[in-house]
Structure formats: C-alpha cells, structure tokens
Design a protein around this motif. Structure first.
Motif, short mmCIF file in Angstrom:
data_model
loop_
_atom_site.label_atom_id
_atom_site.label_comp_id
_atom_site.label_asym_id
_atom_site.label_seq_id
_atom_site.Cartn_x
_atom_site.Cartn_y
_atom_site.Cartn_z
N ARG A 149 -12.10 -12.11 4.06
CA ARG A 149 -10.94 -11.83 4.90
C ARG A 149 -11.24 -12.10 6.37
O ARG A 149 -10.34 -12.50 7.12
CB ARG A 149 -10.46 -10.40 4.68
CG ARG A 149 -9.89 -10.19 3.29
CD ARG A 149 -9.19 -8.86 3.14
NE ARG A 149 -8.60 -8.73 1.80
CZ ARG A 149 -7.83 -7.73 1.41
NH1 ARG A 149 -7.54 -6.76 2.27
NH2 ARG A 149 -7.35 -7.68 0.19
N GLY B 126 -10.26 -6.93 -3.46
CA GLY B 126 -10.26 -7.97 -2.44
C GLY B 126 -10.14 -9.37 -2.99
O GLY B 126 -10.36 -10.35 -2.25
N GLY C 253 -8.64 -4.18 10.40
CA GLY C 253 -8.17 -4.44 9.05
C GLY C 253 -7.53 -5.80 8.92
O GLY C 253 -6.62 -6.14 9.68
N GLU D 277 -13.16 -6.17 10.19
CA GLU D 277 -12.87 -6.20 8.75
C GLU D 277 -14.18 -6.25 7.96
O GLU D 277 -15.05 -7.08 8.25
CB GLU D 277 -12.02 -7.43 8.43
CG GLU D 277 -11.89 -7.81 6.97
CD GLU D 277 -11.32 -6.71 6.09
OE1 GLU D 277 -11.90 -6.48 5.01
OE2 GLU D 277 -10.32 -6.09 6.48
N VAL E 280 -5.09 -11.03 -1.17
CA VAL E 280 -4.67 -10.29 0.02
C VAL E 280 -3.34 -9.60 -0.21
O VAL E 280 -3.18 -8.41 0.06
CB VAL E 280 -4.59 -11.23 1.24
CG1 VAL E 280 -4.09 -10.48 2.47
CG2 VAL E 280 -5.94 -11.86 1.52
N LYS E 281 -2.39 -10.36 -0.73
CA LYS E 281 -1.04 -9.81 -0.95
C LYS E 281 -0.54 -10.24 -2.31
O LYS E 281 -0.32 -11.43 -2.56
CB LYS E 281 -0.08 -10.29 0.13
CG LYS E 281 1.32 -9.71 0.03
CD LYS E 281 1.34 -8.23 0.33
CE LYS E 281 2.73 -7.65 0.33
NZ LYS E 281 2.74 -6.22 0.72
N GLY F 297 -6.00 -6.97 6.07
CA GLY F 297 -5.09 -7.02 4.93
C GLY F 297 -3.81 -7.72 5.34
O GLY F 297 -3.74 -8.37 6.39
N SER G 255 -5.68 0.48 9.03
CA SER G 255 -6.37 1.07 7.88
C SER G 255 -6.10 2.56 7.69
O SER G 255 -6.28 3.09 6.59
CB SER G 255 -7.89 0.86 8.02
OG SER G 255 -8.43 1.70 9.04
N GLN H 17 -6.11 -6.54 -5.98
CA GLN H 17 -5.93 -6.34 -4.55
C GLN H 17 -6.97 -5.36 -4.01
O GLN H 17 -7.52 -5.56 -2.92
CB GLN H 17 -4.51 -5.83 -4.29
CG GLN H 17 -3.98 -6.05 -2.88
CD GLN H 17 -2.47 -5.96 -2.79
OE1 GLN H 17 -1.77 -6.94 -3.03
NE2 GLN H 17 -1.96 -4.81 -2.45
N HIS H 18 -7.28 -4.32 -4.79
CA HIS H 18 -8.28 -3.33 -4.38
C HIS H 18 -9.66 -3.95 -4.28
O HIS H 18 -10.45 -3.62 -3.38
CB HIS H 18 -8.29 -2.16 -5.37
CG HIS H 18 -9.29 -1.10 -5.04
ND1 HIS H 18 -9.12 -0.22 -3.99
CD2 HIS H 18 -10.49 -0.78 -5.60
CE1 HIS H 18 -10.15 0.60 -3.92
NE2 HIS H 18 -10.99 0.28 -4.89
N HIS I 239 0.82 -1.21 0.00
CA HIS I 239 0.00 0.00 0.00
C HIS I 239 0.86 1.26 0.00
O HIS I 239 0.50 2.28 -0.61
CB HIS I 239 -0.92 -0.02 1.23
CG HIS I 239 -1.82 1.15 1.36
ND1 HIS I 239 -2.80 1.46 0.43
CD2 HIS I 239 -1.90 2.12 2.31
CE1 HIS I 239 -3.44 2.55 0.80
NE2 HIS I 239 -2.91 2.98 1.94
#
Length: 367
Positions: A223, A358, A194, A218, A361-362, A196, A262, A355-356, A41
């Motif tokens: 997630r 969802g 969060g 979350e 995750v990574k 993430g 977040s 990623q945006h 991010h």
C-alpha cells in the motif's frame, strides 16, 4: 418482490445470503437494482457492535445501480436512470440548509436506526421484519429501497456502474476531507495516516490540490508503493520508529495538514505532534471503541494554534461533489478504479477476509 441479500443475524456473525421480500417504494422512495456495492469498514464496525443496531439486519451503504420504480412524489429520477446511493439527511435542518448534509442533526437516526423514520422496514423474512435502511439503503442486496434524496443521478457513459458505489462514502470521505474539510491549498504539506481506500482517496485529492509534500504513514509495503504511484511524495512505515520524529525529519517546521484514517490513538498523537503552526488535523477513522477519548497537550495547542476537526463524509454535498469526482476520474486525475477488486455478493465473507489481509484495497460486491 423477492430479493437476495447478505443478512447479519447477530453482532459479529458472518454474513449469510438469504431470500427476503422487499416492499413497494413509499411516496419519497425509489427502488434501485444494485449493480455493485462497496464494502466499507463502517459496515463491519456496526456489524460488530460499535453502536447498537437491530438484528437481523442488512448492511451496505455504497450502492450503485439502476432505478426500477419510484414513489408517487418522486420527480428527481425515473426508472432506467443510473444512480449512486449516498447517505441520508433530512434536508431542512440548519446544517442541511448550509449545504452540509453529512452533519444533518438527524444523521444518526436516519442512517443507523435500521428502519425508516416511521419505524417500518423495507425488508422481511417469512413475514417478520428485517432491519433495513442502513444509511438509508441497505444495499448488500440485489435491490434496495432508498429515499430519493439519497440518490445521485449520473451519466454512466464510459464508466463501469458497478464500481462507482464507493464514491458514496469511502472515496468521497477521503477526497472531501482534503478538498473540502481541510481545504488544502497548492504548495501546502499534508501527512495521511493509513493507505486504505479513504487514505488513498486523500492522496489522490492532495495531488489534485497540488500539495507540495504528501506524506503517507502505512504499515503495508504494497500500500505504501501504491500511495507513491498515486501521488505520495514520501512514505513511512510506522513500525520502524517514532513517526512524529520521522515526519519532522522531512519537514522540520511541521506539516500544514494531517488526515487520520485509522482511528488509532497512536496515529492521532503522532499527527498532533507533527503539526506546524496553525496546523489542522482531520479525524475520519472510527476508533476501536465508541468511548475512546482524545488526549491533547493543551499548552501546545494554544501556543501553536493547532486545530482538530471531526469529519463525516468529507463534508460532501453529494449532488455536487460526487459528479465532481466522476469528472476528475474521467480526466484521469482521480483513478479510484485502481483500488477496486470485484467479488460476488455471495463471497462477502471471503472479501472481508481478503481486505483484512491486505490482498485488496477496496472490495466491491456484485449481486
């Protein structure tokens, strides 16, 4: 030498793959062939103008790969060594002397300036400089030049080197926040805002620390489910009501610790409201705007001894903490690979979108 890199030409622009030239290592630098690099991010907020950086620029600060060349003064690694590339620090200020390099007094200049301390860049296009050395590396590329102090030599046996780069920032930030900054003890309680990469690393670390209750807030159901699989004891959807009241319904006396990932002021307010006596809230989430301010109830903070701390890189010392996380991963206690989805570097814009949404995750990018 020619390298392939994902270049940003202006704030907020899409990444474009281009061929650049990279220089020879300076005396204290190493050239690393990138096996994989995490998409963080922080790369995106700097791309979008959170703080002034020069353009065109190559971002990327969660690189892992193989050393291919070293400068004349480098003795810590040699060509052929597998390394993870972390953040930059000076190594001689008061904070570095305390083994807290993420609070190095030169951290902004060394990590955000887009150049070496002498003003030179490692990268160029048609003889014109391209900003480099983001977090001392600019690893959205096939190769990166970085100070030897940044790299952590590892034993890659049994590991997928390409997936280890996120340990350099997001994962050590979440895990270090719980294990080092907050230093959560066995039997303590924590709420994590969060789920993430940073928040889920915090969940895994809280389980490692034997926290009695691990509450995750979350909005994405997938997630929340993953958080439970990784060790969360309770999950809350912030869209269903007052979060602080929901946490207090689970723990009427409040939580011992909070971790906010977040950067949202509503989450910070809920975290403060959920703290018990002498509770501590750690802030790692980058806010939407650099001028955003924190509002606190001063009387409550004094009465209950609440503590709020900012956290960079999980207070990690890198050379010690990253190998510790790898050892925990080998034991099956820090399964960060469950968070990772692989994309080619050429698909970086698609990875950002996924990623945006969802859908992962990574994201880890493979040159």
């Amino acid at each position: 030498m020619d390298v392939q890199a994902a270049v940003i030409s202006a704030p907020g622009a899409d990444f474009a793959i281009d061929t650049l030239t990279i220089g020879e290592p300076q005396a204290d630098e190493v050239l690393v062939e990138i096996a994989g690099v995490g998409l963080c991010h922080t790369d995106l907020v700097f791309r979008d103008g959170f703080a002034p950086v020069p353009f065109p620029m190559v971002f990327g600060h969660e690189g892992a790969g193989i050393v291919r060349a070293t400068g004349s003064a480098v003795t810590s690694v040699a060509p052929g060594d597998a390394v993870i590339i972390g953040f930059s620090s000076c190594g001689h200020c008061a904070r570095c002397d305390e083994n807290l390099p993420s609070y190095c007094r030169s951290f902004p200049a060394l990590n955000y300036a887009g150049a070496r301390p002498d003003g030179s860049t490692a990268l160029a296009k048609d003889g014109q400089p391209v900003a480099s050395h983001f977090f001392g590396q600019s690893s959205f590329a096939s190769h990166a030049l970085t100070p030897a102090r940044n790299v952590v030599k590892i034993d890659p046996a049994g590991l997928d080197l390409a997936t280890l780069g996120p340990l350099a920032c997001g994962l050590q930030t979440g895990a270090g926040a719980v294990m080092r900054s907050l230093d959560c003890g066995a039997g303590s309680t924590i709420v994590i805002f969060g789920a993430g990469p940073v928040g889920l690393a915090g969940v895994m670390a809280a389980k490692i620390r034997d926290c009695a209750r691990i509450i995750v807030v979350e909005p994405m159901a997938s997630r929340r489910d993953l958080a439970v699989e990784l060790g969360a004891t309770d999950v809350l959807d912030p869209g269903t009501g007052d979060v602080a009241e929901a946490i207090r319904a689970l723990l009427p006396e409040g939580v011992d610790f909070g971790l906010e990932t977040s950067g949202r002021d509503t989450a910070i307010a809920a975290g403060l409201a959920a703290l018990g006596s002498r509770g501590m809230l750690g802030l790692v989430g980058v806010p939407p705007r650099p001028e955003d301010m924190l509002s606190v109830n001063i009387a409550a903070m004094i009465t209950f001894g609440h503590r709020v701390i900012g956290i960079i890189e999980g207070d990690s010392d890198q050379q010690g903490f990253i190998p510790e996380l790898i050892a925990l991963h080998r034991e099956g206690r820090f399964p960060f690979d469950r968070l990772i989805t692989i994309f080619p570097l050429a698909a970086i814009n698609e990875a950002i979108a996924a990623q945006h949404r969802g859908e992962c995750v990574k994201a880890v990018l493979i040159p």
